[in-house]
Design a protein around this motif. Structure first.
Motif, PDB file in Angstrom:
ATOM      1  N   THR A 118      70.289  23.894  90.433  1.00 40.48           N
ATOM      2  CA  THR A 118      70.438  25.041  89.539  1.00 40.48           C
ATOM      3  C   THR A 118      70.078  24.646  88.118  1.00 40.48           C
ATOM      4  O   THR A 118      70.414  23.547  87.660  1.00 40.48           O
ATOM      5  N   VAL A 119      69.397  25.550  87.424  1.00 43.27           N
ATOM      6  CA  VAL A 119      69.003  25.311  86.035  1.00 43.27           C
ATOM      7  C   VAL A 119      69.155  26.598  85.253  1.00 43.27           C
ATOM      8  O   VAL A 119      69.163  27.706  85.821  1.00 43.27           O
ATOM      9  N   ASP A 120      69.272  26.484  83.942  1.00 40.71           N
ATOM     10  CA  ASP A 120      69.296  27.652  83.058  1.00 40.71           C
ATOM     11  C   ASP A 120      67.867  28.127  82.800  1.00 40.71           C
ATOM     12  O   ASP A 120      66.952  27.310  82.636  1.00 40.71           O
ATOM     13  N   VAL A 121      67.694  29.418  82.784  1.00 43.33           N
ATOM     14  CA  VAL A 121      66.429  30.012  82.357  1.00 43.33           C
ATOM     15  C   VAL A 121      66.604  30.351  80.888  1.00 43.33           C
ATOM     16  O   VAL A 121      67.109  31.423  80.530  1.00 43.33           O
ATOM     17  N   ALA A 122      66.241  29.400  80.020  1.00 40.25           N
ATOM     18  CA  ALA A 122      66.554  29.525  78.595  1.00 40.25           C
ATOM     19  C   ALA A 122      65.356  29.122  77.752  1.00 40.25           C
ATOM     20  O   ALA A 122      64.639  28.177  78.075  1.00 40.25           O
ATOM     21  N   SER A 123      65.152  29.874  76.681  1.00 34.39           N
ATOM     22  CA  SER A 123      64.130  29.550  75.695  1.00 34.39           C
ATOM     23  C   SER A 123      64.822  29.223  74.381  1.00 34.39           C
ATOM     24  O   SER A 123      66.051  29.186  74.299  1.00 34.39           O
ATOM     25  N   LEU A 134      76.121  32.650  88.142  1.00 36.70           N
ATOM     26  CA  LEU A 134      76.301  33.043  86.746  1.00 36.70           C
ATOM     27  C   LEU A 134      77.569  32.450  86.140  1.00 36.70           C
ATOM     28  O   LEU A 134      77.654  32.281  84.921  1.00 36.70           O
ATOM     29  N   ALA A 135      78.545  32.153  86.992  1.00 38.05           N
ATOM     30  CA  ALA A 135      79.782  31.548  86.496  1.00 38.05           C
ATOM     31  C   ALA A 135      79.643  30.048  86.300  1.00 38.05           C
ATOM     32  O   ALA A 135      80.570  29.401  85.809  1.00 38.05           O
ATOM     33  N   GLY A 136      78.496  29.493  86.700  1.00 42.07           N
ATOM     34  CA  GLY A 136      78.291  28.058  86.565  1.00 42.07           C
ATOM     35  C   GLY A 136      78.998  27.253  87.631  1.00 42.07           C
ATOM     36  O   GLY A 136      79.151  26.039  87.492  1.00 42.07           O
ATOM     37  N   ALA A 137      79.423  27.911  88.720  1.00 39.85           N
ATOM     38  CA  ALA A 137      80.129  27.213  89.788  1.00 39.85           C
ATOM     39  C   ALA A 137      79.148  26.434  90.650  1.00 39.85           C
ATOM     40  O   ALA A 137      77.943  26.704  90.666  1.00 39.85           O
ATOM     41  N   ASP A 138      79.667  25.461  91.373  1.00 38.45           N
ATOM     42  CA  ASP A 138      78.867  24.626  92.257  1.00 38.45           C
ATOM     43  C   ASP A 138      78.439  25.447  93.471  1.00 38.45           C
ATOM     44  O   ASP A 138      79.266  26.041  94.163  1.00 38.45           O
TER      45      ASP A 138
END
Length: 696
Positions: free
Chosen positions: A304-309, A293-297
């Protein structure tokens, strides 16, 4: 929360995660195509695996190495073909290889590039073997495939691997690779060594192959589109949010093959993120979620991908490989496409959840209105309000605390959503305005209070800690300017808290307004009932209520128990009225009622029947003679003069007693007997009336 089982039905047994469903699914698909569904069921029966065919066909279902070999053995037996495992691998492109694998392989440009990357991707299919490239060039390669220590090598596993690597050139429109396998672990070798050769170009020009539909890449792309479409449908059909999140993780394996997956999305009602995982130990999940969630490696093996609409970003999804392992190509694009469908499904499901939530709230409001309409007393009103609040507000627990103006204290009248231990803590708490700043503040300005465990006063903080609560919203109950108490909505640690949500506060205010109106009505009804059953001057039960209590006592008396009634009539009451006035007479009656209540036992009832007539109900007498002790105490209550406007007034009483033993007595008859006994007592010193003379 972690989920790795199927979307529907019982969760399959936990096995070592050593074989991907991509492998077991290919075996069952081949058996079905060549021998039918019954043959596939027979394979499962002979293998004795604790999974259904549907479960084993899902890429997200991982099984043990032992289960894989038992399936290979059963398939060989059922089809009656010792070389069938090579065929299953060699024909996998046609029988059901994961389309995302085909697309990724084709994007690499040539078989040589595929074989160069293949060792890193082996862990997507099995965790019990290691592959390495010994050498490779444009048309040949030598691969070394070794089973890890602790596992018994099976020639069937080797045949399947040979078949798989032989079909790689066919993805590029070439003939299958020729595989020479002279060194095998089954024959005592240190590893299985495969020498592959293939043609640089296909035997036939592309234009002579028939149609574009035969191109493996086009077929795979069409299958992938259909898979994404069916995934969106499958996700939406999940219904509730938890099921959809679990299915997102399960279906992610159809987009990207990996040993483990992790999904973290924000809760639609605030609070901690919703987490689902597959292939991860419980202890691994929390730190990975924080980094995700912090966008860390998450490491070189993570995709990793965003679950976004278009509407919102729900969270993040990751496919996780072991260090040193990875995919075949640009798997991020594959996972992102799937995540887009998952986000659209979440948009719809959340909209449905919101609709269901509003419907439940509307139902709870209707139930509240119906319950308040039927509630006649203040405790009933408080119970209805406390029970309805969680459904209306969305809190974990609720309560109604009423104000005692005489003691200057708030006390809990009713609550909901609390454990017995928490409820005991709340009911035993006495929140005094002088001791609790929050109570003083709400009493002063009549405004709601949002109370958090960290910013609360010491007494309130201690109470919240004892009840394991972190957030409370308190709204005052007001009847005009009169403070009646508060309604509270509360949340424990880990529960979804919307304490600062204006909509929640508005709903809580609305419930508080209804509760205030209902409490006013209940108190008015209580006043009316009290006036109808109590003497207005002394506050004692009147004849109606006294008779009802007498009838109830007679009905409840034990077979050997007794019920007594004392009938008291004041002596010289008329003289007080005549000499001191009616106001003094009223004051005398009030003082008499106080002395009588002090003289009787706990549980006895003193009533004023009319004028200067009083009665005492003795509901529990062990023996009829026990009433005499009460009679003596009543008589003693009149030995001292009464003080009326500073003037002493000696007033006595005449008392009659009637006692009934056992159940079944008549209340009116017992009152009449006590009245007659009182009359005899009052006239005990009068001379008997002369006997009438007889006529001469």
């Amino acid at each position: 929360m972690s989920a790795a089982g199927p979307a529907d039905g019982p969760v399959p047994p936990v096995e070592a995660r050593e074989t991907s469903g991509a492998t077991t699914g290919l075996v069952l698909a081949f058996v079905r195509q060549h021998a039918g569904d019954d043959a596939a069921e027979e394979v499962l029966r002979r293998a004795g695996v604790p999974f259904t065919a549907d479960e084993l066909s899902r890429p997200s279902t991982w099984t043990s190495y032992d289960t894989r070999i038992r399936l290979f053995t059963a398939a060989t037996e059922v089809l009656g073909d010792p070389g069938v495992m090579f065929r299953i691998g060699a024909e996998s492109l046609r029988t059901g290889m994961n389309p995302s694998v085909v697309v990724l392989v084709r994007a690499m440009g040539s078989p040589r590039q595929v074989f160069a990357r293949l060792p890193r991707a082996v862990a997507n299919f099995t965790t019990t073997s290691t592959m390495e490239v010994v050498r490779s060039d444009a048309t040949s390669a030598t691969l070394r495939y070794r089973l890890h220590e602790g596992y018994a090598h099976s020639r069937l596993d080797c045949d399947y691997a040979r078949g798989l690597i032989s079909m790689v050139p066919t993805i590029f429109g070439l003939a299958p690779a020729a595989v020479v396998h002279e060194e095998c672990e089954s024959s005592g070798g240190e590893a299985c060594v495969y020498h592959l050769t293939w043609e640089r170009r296909g035997r036939w020009p592309r234009r002579r192959r028939g149609a574009d539909a035969a191109d493996p890449e086009l077929v795979a792309l069409r299958q992938q589109v259909r898979s994404l479409q069916s995934a969106a449908t499958d996700l939406v059909e999940g219904g509730d949010l938890e099921t959809v999140l679990r299915r997102i993780v399960e279906r992610a394996a159809a987009a990207v093959l990996a040993p483990a997956y992790l999904l973290a999305v924000s809760s639609p009602r605030g609070g901690a993120p919703l987490v689902h995982s597959s292939g991860l130990a419980p202890a691994e999940v929390p730190p990975l979620v924080a980094r995700l969630l912090a966008g860390a490696d998450l490491g070189p093996g993570a995709v990793t991908v965003d679950v976004a609409s278009a509407r919102r970003t729900h969270g993040r999804l990751a496919a996780l490989h072991r260090p040193g392992d990875g995919g075949l190509g640009d798997e991020r694009a594959m996972l992102a496409a799937y995540a887009g469908h998952a986000a659209a499904a979440l948009d719809l499901v959340l909209a449905l959840e919101d609709s269901r939530l509003e419907a439940r709230r509307a139902g709870a409001l209707l139930e509240l209105a119906h319950g308040l309409a039927q509630a006649g007393e203040a405790p009933e009103v408080c119970a209805v309000v406390a029970g309805a609040l969680p459904g209306i507000v969305g809190c974990g627990s609720s309560g109604v605390l009423l104000w005692d103006p005489a003691g200057g204290v708030l006390r809990a009248e009713s609550c909901a959503g609390l454990s017995p231990e928490q409820e005991e803590v709340l009911r035993s708490a006495a929140l005094r305005a002088g001791d609790v700043p929050e109570v003083f503040g709400i009493l002063t300005d009549r405004e709601p209070r949002v109370i958090g465990a960290t910013g609360a006063s010491a007494p309130m903080r201690d109470l919240l800690a004892a009840m394991h609560l972190t957030d409370v919203v308190a709204v005052p109950l007001l009847a005009g300017t009169t403070f009646l108490g508060v309604v509270t909505a509360s949340w424990a640690d880990g529960e979804v808290s919307q304490a600062l949500d204006a909509d929640v506060l508005a709903r809580l205010r609305g419930v508080g307004d209804q509760a205030s109106t209902a409490l006013q009505k209940a108190r008015l009804l209580e006043t009316v009932r009290h006036q109808a059953t109590h003497d207005a001057l002394t506050g004692l039960p009147n004849r109606v209520l006294f008779r009802d209590r007498l009838a109830a006592a007679l009905a409840a008396v034990a077979p050997t128990g007794s019920v007594g009634v004392l009938f008291c009539d004041l002596d010289r009451f008329k003289a007080v009225n005549d000499t001191l006035g009616h106001a003094a007479g009223d004051e005398l009656l009030r003082q008499v009622s106080a002395r009588l209540r002090a003289a009787v036992r706990p549980g006895d009832t003193v009533g004023r029947l009319s004028g200067d007539e009083f009665a005492v109900l003795l509901p529990r007498l062990a023996a009829p003679a026990d009433a005499d002790a009460v009679v003596r105490r009543v008589a003693a209550a009149f030995t001292e003069p009464f003080r009326l406007d500073g003037v002493p007034a000696a007033v006595g009483t005449s008392t009659g007693v009637a006692v009934h033993t056992g159940p079944g007595g008549d209340a009116e008859r017992l009152l009449q007997e006590a009245d007659a006994a009182m009359y005899r007592h009052k006239h005990r010193d009068r001379p008997a009336a002369p006997a009438p003379r007889s006529a001469d």
